[in-house]
Design an enzyme around this catalytic site. Structure first.
Site, mmCIF file in Angstrom:
data_model
loop_
_atom_site.group_PDB
_atom_site.id
_atom_site.type_symbol
_atom_site.label_atom_id
_atom_site.label_comp_id
_atom_site.label_asym_id
_atom_site.label_seq_id
_atom_site.Cartn_x
_atom_site.Cartn_y
_atom_site.Cartn_z
ATOM 1 N N GLY A 1 31.266 38.454 30.312
ATOM 2 C CA GLY A 1 31.797 38.905 31.597
ATOM 3 C C GLY A 1 31.733 37.812 32.631
ATOM 4 C CE LYS B 1 27.348 37.288 32.000
ATOM 5 N NZ LYS B 1 27.971 37.372 33.335
ATOM 6 C CD GLU C 1 49.694 34.006 59.192
ATOM 7 O OE1 GLU C 1 49.784 34.967 58.399
ATOM 8 O OE2 GLU C 1 49.437 32.858 58.821
#
Length: 688
Positions: free
Chosen positions: A193, A199, A416
């Protein structure tokens, strides 16, 4: 007595012996003036000698003025009668009168000291764990019952991975349930992962649930500068495992020792390859290791040796993905349970706006929100703090002190506004969440999107909509100022990348058809090809370039017509943005559509308002734990995506849901990627 107390007592004894020896050797001696024998006889004749002490041939004495003297006397039979006649006090002492302890220390001290040093080093050699001469000892730690305080109840969001590991634990508890049907215990489980997905937490939960000895070690602990040390540690590790069988051995970051053998330009690495060879033999070699299960974790399965990944060694490869929107909300709930929050905080909305975030990213987000609230002397964390924290995590801190001319600020606002307006006027585009022209990091502005849902694949229509939105900033500059700036460099780069992938990898060109052109580059240090050749002709290359240009130009024309037909909306949005610097979704809708929202935007707003997520609790009301990887609490996943930008030449940015590349597998194999902001002094726009 503990090991520490024993070592302390040993050093105290050695220190006391050294102090005693020093004191006895440096005892202050009385000063005595040397005198020859003739002078001594002359002093006796004049009655100046008061007392004398004989010690063999050495004679010491005191004169009538109190001074001390010493001399050596020959065999003189007339001396003693003369001293008696003159009334001198006479005393005799043996020559070796030095004291028992001093004599014992001088004669036996060095031998005893050597014996003590030898015992000390022998004890250090036998203790292992990095001591002298213990290179070959395993550095694995045995987790006790008190250390395994994380269980499967503390893990959420990765149900399939948890189920795989629960089955391993159940096999250890009740092996007959599986062996009666011919099943065998798996020898190895590989957790795969991205960084921060949990993990290590899953491994800790196995340790808490298994009820058997659990050894943990890092892959880098096997690597030393001396060849053969790593292999010796592997043998010692599995020897400990066999003595405590059934047991579980967890190796974190196994790619440090399990890399492909003989790969790369420089050839192999003798120490690492010998360690890997020994690991392969121990996992599935001539000797059986029944009852020893190896659990390993890595975020680089592509570099592991094929012999390590085959069934019989790692029987199972468990993928630990990034959490989905419900999993992210649970993680946010866990991390915020100790954070006082106001009633306006909507963790579901925060979870929806953070696609691709791992547990470690979400933990960092909550922490940043709490720090921002504390900096503002607030009693509670509100929704604005979470929004500001998300912006900071994605794009960096606001640079309000940056000096920008009014002309550049105006260009940025229209740039933008062009991105936002093209998206608002295009049905099927991701909803615009926020627009800002406040510089952050190296970005001059940002347009943020809040996707309706997490996408694992993208359609041809959706990719064309993305291209139009990215080109909106450049077109707005061109229409308003009759010129363009370098701010669109990133837009053009990413538009070209998407168009090229559509043609060359995803078969979305009607003219060229469903064909893949070109080969993916391999990593030379993994033993792959250093360079790749074209698997198509020059005439096909010309057609590919023409198709890429056609896709971009078609979308450019569509976006240009949209903005030209709605210049009044573009001007109103840009002027309001120039005045307020940051606009949220409702302010953008009010200024762009004063007459009322179109049906597709009304549906978007309604869907976002109706978004609710059910948060599940366990029966004991214990909140679920986040899936943040403990070795990497602030990991930033570097996801491959058609929308990811790798170089740092950025400015205006448009941030939203990261586009997952369908070329790496089917929809079932994909996971949403986290939004990725890129920054720079140039102005550009990124809309993942």
């Amino acid at each position: 007595m503990s090991q520490f107390q024993k070592n302390l007592a040993l050093w105290l004894v050695i220190s006391l012996l050294m102090i005693m020896l020093f004191n006895m050797m440096t005892q202050k001696q009385e000063t005595q003036r040397p005198m020859n024998y003739s002078e001594f006889l002359h002093a006796v004749e004049r009655d100046r000698v008061v007392s004398v002490v004989f010690k063999g041939g050495l004679l010491t004495g005191t004169l009538d003025d109190g001074s001390q003297f010493q001399t050596f006397v020959p065999r003189d039979e007339e001396l003693l009668p003369e001293l008696k006649r003159r009334g001198v006090v006479i005393e005799a002492k043996p020559v070796d009168d030095q004291g028992f302890w001093f004599t014992l220390l001088i004669s036996w001290g060095p031998i005893l000291l050597l014996i003590a040093v030898w015992i000390f080093f022998m004890r250090q050699m036998q203790s292992g764990g990095g001591k002298a001469m213990s290179f070959g000892k395993s550095k694995a730690k045995l987790l006790t019952d008190t250390a395994g305080n994380v269980t499967f109840k503390d893990v959420a969001g990765v149900d399939e991975a948890k189920q795989e590991l629960e089955e391993v634990v159940e096999f250890l508890r009740d092996p007959k349930k599986f062996t009666k049907l011919g099943g065998k215990i798996p020898k190895g489980v590989l957790l795969v992962g991205s960084p921060g997905t949990g993990k290590t937490l899953l491994a800790r939960s196995v340790a808490g649930e298994a009820g058997v000895p659990f050894f943990t070690i890092s892959g880098s602990d096997f690597v030393e500068m001396f060849v053969g040390v790593g292999a010796s540690r592997v043998r010692d590790l599995f020897l400990q495992g066999k003595k405590n069988a059934p047991c579980i051995i967890f190796i974190d970051e196994i790619d440090a020792v399990g890399r492909h053998r003989g790969a790369g330009l420089g050839g192999g690495h003798d120490e690492r390859e010998q360690t890997l060879n020994q690991l392969l033999v121990e996992m599935d070699g001539f000797e059986s290791n029944e009852g020893v299960i190896l659990v390993a974790a890595t975020n680089r399965p592509d570099v592991l040796d094929p012999a390590l990944l085959r069934p019989g060694r790692f029987d199972r490869q468990v993928v630990v993905p990034r959490p989905d929107v419900k999993g992210r909300q649970k993680i946010l709930h866990v991390h915020s349970r100790k954070v006082p929050m106001s009633d306006d905080v909507n963790l579901g909305l925060v979870a929806k706006g953070t696609p691709g975030f791992s547990g470690a990213d979400l933990a960092n987000l909550v922490n940043e929100a709490a720090l921002l609230a504390a900096r503002a002397n607030k009693a509670e964390v509100n929704m604005s703090d979470f929004e500001a924290a998300k912006d900071k995590v994605l794009m960096g801190t606001e640079r309000r002190s940056m000096v920008i001319t009014e002309e550049e600020k105006k260009v940025t606002s229209y740039h933008e506004a062009g991105h936002a307006l093209v998206s608002l006027l295009t049905p099927g585009s991701d909803p615009v969440h926020k627009v800002s022209i406040i510089p952050r990091g190296r970005a001059m502005g940002v347009t943020m999107y809040l996707p309706d849902e997490e996408k694992y694949n993208e359609t041809n229509k959706g990719l064309n909509i993305r291209i139009r939105s990215m080109l909106g900033g450049r077109i707005a500059e061109e229409i308003t100022f009759d010129s363009v700036t370098s701010g669109a460099s990133n837009d053009l780069e990413r538009v070209t990348m998407i168009a090229r992938k559509m043609v060359c990898e995803w078969g979305m060109s009607d003219k060229l058809g469903p064909v893949v052109f070109g080969e993916k580059d391999g990593e030379v240090f993994l033993g792959r090809d250093m360079s790749t050749g074209k698997n198509y002709s020059e005439s096909t290359a010309v057609e590919i370039d023409n198709e890429i240009r056609r896709i971009i130009n078609n979308n450019y024309d569509i976006a240009r017509n949209l903005l030209k037909d709605n210049q009044h909306r573009l001007k109103a949005l840009a002027e309001l943005l120039l005045d307020k610097e940051t606009l949220d979704m409702h302010e953008i809708h009010a200024v762009v559509f004063p007459e009322g929202l179109p049906d597709y935007l009304q549906k978007q707003v309604k869907d976002q308002a109706a978004d609710t997520f059910v948060f599940e609790k366990h029966e004991d009301e214990t909140p679920v734990e986040t899936l943040a990887d403990n070795d990497s609490p602030a990991a930033q996943p570097q996801a491959e995506s058609v929308a990811a930008v790798d170089d740092q030449n950025r400015g205006h940015e448009s941030v939203g849901a990261e586009l997952s590349s369908p070329q790496d597998g089917s929809a079932a194999d994909q996971e949403p990627q986290r939004p990725k902001a890129a920054d720079d002094d140039d102005s550009s726009t990124e809309k993942p």
